[in-house]
Design a protein around this motif. Sequence first.
Motif, PDB file in Angstrom:
ATOM      1  N   SER A 125       0.853  -1.180   0.000  1.00 23.60           N
ATOM      2  CA  SER A 125       0.000   0.000   0.000  1.00 23.60           C
ATOM      3  C   SER A 125       0.893   1.235   0.000  1.00 23.60           C
ATOM      4  CB  SER A 125      -0.909   0.002   1.227  1.00 23.60           C
ATOM      5  OG  SER A 125      -0.138   0.161   2.391  1.00 23.60           O
ATOM      6  N   LYS A 126       0.333   2.374  -0.287  1.00 22.45           N
ATOM      7  CA  LYS A 126       1.108   3.615  -0.288  1.00 22.45           C
ATOM      8  C   LYS A 126       1.649   3.935   1.102  1.00 22.45           C
ATOM      9  CE  LYS A 126      -1.159   5.836  -4.185  1.00 22.45           C
ATOM     10  NZ  LYS A 126      -1.944   6.977  -4.634  1.00 22.45           N
ATOM     11  N   LYS A 127       0.928   3.524   2.152  1.00 27.51           N
ATOM     12  CA  LYS A 127       1.366   3.793   3.519  1.00 27.51           C
ATOM     13  C   LYS A 127       2.594   2.969   3.870  1.00 27.51           C
ATOM     14  CE  LYS A 127      -3.174   4.987   5.312  1.00 27.51           C
ATOM     15  NZ  LYS A 127      -4.238   4.625   6.239  1.00 27.51           N
ATOM     16  N   ALA A 128       2.726   1.776   3.275  1.00 30.74           N
ATOM     17  CA  ALA A 128       3.843   0.887   3.603  1.00 30.74           C
ATOM     18  C   ALA A 128       5.135   1.298   2.886  1.00 30.74           C
ATOM     19  CB  ALA A 128       3.490  -0.555   3.241  1.00 30.74           C
ATOM     20  N   ARG A 130       8.381   3.457   1.964  1.00 34.97           N
ATOM     21  CA  ARG A 130       9.264   4.354   2.709  1.00 34.97           C
ATOM     22  C   ARG A 130       9.965   5.275   1.727  1.00 34.97           C
ATOM     23  NH1 ARG A 130      13.443   0.876   5.321  1.00 34.97           N
ATOM     24  NH2 ARG A 130      12.979  -0.486   3.599  1.00 34.97           N
TER      25      ARG A 130
END
Length: 141
Positions: A125-128, A130
Amino acid sequence: LDSKRSLSPESRTTHSAATTPGATPEATRDSARDTARDATETPVGDADALTHLGRENFYYKHANRELRRQLRAVGQACEEERAQLALALRTADVERRLNAQLRAELHNVRSFLENHPGATPTRLSKKALRAIDTASLGAAG
């Protein structure tokens, strides 16, 4: 000569088959015969013959002008369509080449994944994700 007046309805009908688009040669020939017969029977005197011939001349000049105008319009439309066709053919050729390149690339990716089962793509996901640290990249290289 009174060339500004239009032809009478009777004389216009004798010329309609000759100027009708798609008229058969027989109909055109019959119309020409009828016109020739009318031309010999209609005028009584020299003045009438001259007036009749002047009207016919006006009619044919007007018809000729109109047909030339239509021919120019059709010629221009044909040239525009030719240009559009050439553009479409070039675009189709470029798209065919791109399609061939993409198919080859897809084939390479599929064959790589078949030969290396551990290298399967992972979805994140985009949150994962870095951010990449550029300082660590410069020190590693």
